[in-house]
Structures are given as C-alpha cells and as structure tokens.
Design a protein around this motif. Structure first.
Motif, PDB file in Angstrom:
ATOM      1  N   UNK A  71       0.801  -1.230   0.000  1.00  0.00           N
ATOM      2  CA  UNK A  71       0.000   0.000   0.000  1.00  0.00           C
ATOM      3  C   UNK A  71       0.835   1.282   0.000  1.00  0.00           C
ATOM      4  N   UNK A  72       1.871   1.424   0.832  1.00  0.00           N
ATOM      5  CA  UNK A  72       2.642   2.676   0.798  1.00  0.00           C
ATOM      6  C   UNK A  72       3.274   2.958  -0.567  1.00  0.00           C
ATOM      7  N   UNK A  73       3.785   1.937  -1.236  1.00  0.00           N
ATOM      8  CA  UNK A  73       4.365   2.126  -2.560  1.00  0.00           C
ATOM      9  C   UNK A  73       3.315   2.620  -3.540  1.00  0.00           C
ATOM     10  N   UNK A  74       2.162   1.969  -3.559  1.00  0.00           N
ATOM     11  CA  UNK A  74       1.119   2.349  -4.509  1.00  0.00           C
ATOM     12  C   UNK A  74       0.616   3.757  -4.243  1.00  0.00           C
ATOM     13  N   UNK A  75       0.489   4.133  -2.984  1.00  0.00           N
ATOM     14  CA  UNK A  75       0.069   5.494  -2.650  1.00  0.00           C
ATOM     15  C   UNK A  75       1.102   6.507  -3.129  1.00  0.00           C
ATOM     16  N   UNK A  76       2.395   6.187  -2.975  1.00  0.00           N
ATOM     17  CA  UNK A  76       3.451   7.084  -3.462  1.00  0.00           C
ATOM     18  C   UNK A  76       3.369   7.280  -4.976  1.00  0.00           C
ATOM     19  N   UNK A  77       2.886   6.256  -5.680  1.00  0.00           N
ATOM     20  CA  UNK A  77       2.791   6.325  -7.135  1.00  0.00           C
ATOM     21  C   UNK A  77       1.457   6.920  -7.609  1.00  0.00           C
ATOM     22  N   UNK A  78       0.608   7.340  -6.661  1.00  0.00           N
ATOM     23  CA  UNK A  78      -0.618   8.042  -7.022  1.00  0.00           C
ATOM     24  C   UNK A  78      -1.903   7.234  -6.949  1.00  0.00           C
ATOM     25  N   UNK A  79      -1.837   5.971  -6.576  1.00  0.00           N
ATOM     26  CA  UNK A  79      -3.053   5.171  -6.433  1.00  0.00           C
ATOM     27  C   UNK A  79      -3.825   5.667  -5.210  1.00  0.00           C
ATOM     28  N   UNK A  80      -5.145   5.645  -5.297  1.00  0.00           N
ATOM     29  CA  UNK A  80      -5.993   6.036  -4.175  1.00  0.00           C
ATOM     30  C   UNK A  80      -6.986   4.917  -3.884  1.00  0.00           C
ATOM     31  N   UNK A  81      -7.355   4.800  -2.621  1.00  0.00           N
ATOM     32  CA  UNK A  81      -8.346   3.801  -2.216  1.00  0.00           C
ATOM     33  C   UNK A  81      -9.713   4.192  -2.780  1.00  0.00           C
ATOM     34  N   UNK A  82     -10.520   3.183  -3.110  1.00  0.00           N
ATOM     35  CA  UNK A  82     -11.871   3.431  -3.624  1.00  0.00           C
ATOM     36  C   UNK A  82     -12.886   2.797  -2.685  1.00  0.00           C
ATOM     37  N   UNK A  83     -14.132   2.862  -3.072  1.00  0.00           N
ATOM     38  CA  UNK A  83     -15.197   2.325  -2.236  1.00  0.00           C
ATOM     39  C   UNK A  83     -15.664   0.943  -2.686  1.00  0.00           C
ATOM     40  N   UNK A  84     -14.824   0.219  -3.387  1.00  0.00           N
ATOM     41  CA  UNK A  84     -15.219  -1.108  -3.857  1.00  0.00           C
ATOM     42  C   UNK A  84     -15.582  -2.024  -2.687  1.00  0.00           C
ATOM     43  N   UNK A  85     -16.606  -2.819  -2.898  1.00  0.00           N
ATOM     44  CA  UNK A  85     -17.033  -3.820  -1.915  1.00  0.00           C
ATOM     45  C   UNK A  85     -17.062  -5.168  -2.612  1.00  0.00           C
ATOM     46  N   UNK A  86     -17.111  -6.241  -1.817  1.00  0.00           N
ATOM     47  CA  UNK A  86     -17.076  -7.583  -2.393  1.00  0.00           C
ATOM     48  C   UNK A  86     -18.050  -8.487  -1.660  1.00  0.00           C
ATOM     49  N   UNK A  87     -18.678  -9.367  -2.405  1.00  0.00           N
ATOM     50  CA  UNK A  87     -19.533 -10.410  -1.864  1.00  0.00           C
ATOM     51  C   UNK A  87     -19.050 -11.720  -2.464  1.00  0.00           C
ATOM     52  N   UNK A  88     -18.639 -12.650  -1.619  1.00  0.00           N
ATOM     53  CA  UNK A  88     -18.217 -13.971  -2.086  1.00  0.00           C
ATOM     54  C   UNK A  88     -19.380 -14.921  -1.857  1.00  0.00           C
ATOM     55  N   UNK A  89     -19.863 -15.484  -2.942  1.00  0.00           N
ATOM     56  CA  UNK A  89     -21.022 -16.387  -2.895  1.00  0.00           C
ATOM     57  C   UNK A  89     -20.580 -17.840  -2.730  1.00  0.00           C
ATOM     58  N   UNK A  90     -21.424 -18.622  -2.104  1.00  0.00           N
ATOM     59  CA  UNK A  90     -21.203 -20.059  -2.034  1.00  0.00           C
ATOM     60  C   UNK A  90     -21.413 -20.638  -3.438  1.00  0.00           C
ATOM     61  N   UNK A  91     -21.104 -21.914  -3.577  1.00  0.00           N
ATOM     62  CA  UNK A  91     -21.286 -22.588  -4.858  1.00  0.00           C
ATOM     63  C   UNK A  91     -22.742 -22.571  -5.307  1.00  0.00           C
TER      64      UNK A  91
END
Length: 164
Positions: free
Chosen positions: A142-162
């Motif tokens: 994370x620190x490297x990516x932030x130094x290169x200009x990446x920013x956190x977003x509001x992505x969310x995730x749902x992992x479904x069962x089979x």
C-alpha cells in the motif's frame, strides 16, 4: 511490444527487465503462490489452477507480465490483466488494466524492484490509451502504490457459495 523507455523505469545495477512469455505461466503461478504465502494467506496452486488461466491470457494478449532478473535468474515479477469494462463518465474507454502478482523474493526487497515493475505497468497502461489502472494492495504494498498516485476506492465484495 516494446518495454517502457529507460527514463520511465529505473532498476539497480545488475538487474534487468524482461517481458513474460507464454512459457513463463508456471513461473508466474509460483510467484503468485509465494506472494499469497508471504501475506499469510493459504493459497495452493493445485487448487487455484492459475497457471492454465494465465497461460491462456498470455497467449491472447490480455495478460502482460514482466520479470526482473539478476544474472538470468527471476527475482521479481508483476502482471497486468487487460479486460473489457463498461464505459464510464470518468473514462469512456471500454478497457481497464488490473495490476496483479507483484512479487519480489525476500532477499531482493527494498531495492525498488516492485516500484520499477509498477511503473512499467503504468507505462503500458498509458501506452495502450487506458486511463484506469486498479489493484488490490497488501498492507506491505500500500505505501508504494500510494506514493505512485493510487488512491483507495469504495469497492465492496460479496463472495457467494457454490451453485444452489
């Protein structure tokens, strides 16, 4: 396809950058397994079957990878998944880049190899006219990516069962 210009990527003396080839699929999968293991995540290539997937995508040109070598031995790597994405008001281009499998062997860390690989991926994304590059960062990266200009977003995730 050409690698980024030397001015865009700086490697320490003794290290070289090369493009991944289809024959490197097993090596990419091994680095992926090592990456997850180093993050404390249980990952088994025998279950994930990433190697056949990445081999197909390398052949199709929808996965582009790079390795950093020292004396012809691979010590770091990263890959870029190029995928179709719905056009958006921020970027009507229907392609996105996704950076993944950024890995450096422990004894080569702290030398800027992951930075050089990420800068290579940024340059490739820009060269293709793609405006959006995303990734999932570990707490270590994370620190490297932030130094290169990446920013956190509001992505969310749902992992479904089979299938039910």
């Amino acid at each position: 396809m050409e690698l980024p210009q030397a001015a865009e990527v700086t490697l320490p003396p003794g290290y070289t950058l090369r493009r991944a080839e289809v024959a490197d699929a097993a090596l990419i999968a091994a680095q992926r397994e090592a990456m997850f293991t180093d993050m404390g995540t249980e990952y088994r290539e025998t279950v994930a079957q990433f190697a056949p997937w990445v081999e197909r995508h390398l052949q199709a040109g929808t996965y582009v990878g790079w390795f950093v070598e020292q004396e012809a031995e691979v010590v770091a790597g990263a890959g870029l998944l190029l995928h179709d994405w719905s056009p958006h008001f921020l970027d009507p281009q229907p392609l996105r880049s996704y950076l993944q499998n950024v890995y450096t062997r422990p004894e080569h860390r702290g030398r800027g190899l992951a930075r050089a690989l990420t800068q290579t991926a940024i340059a490739e994304t820009r060269r293709r006219g793609i405006r959006t590059l995303s990734l999932h960062a570990s707490k270590f990266g994370r620190p490297l990516y932030e130094q290169l200009g990446f920013v956190a977003t509001n992505e969310m995730r749902l992992v479904l069962d089979g299938p039910s």
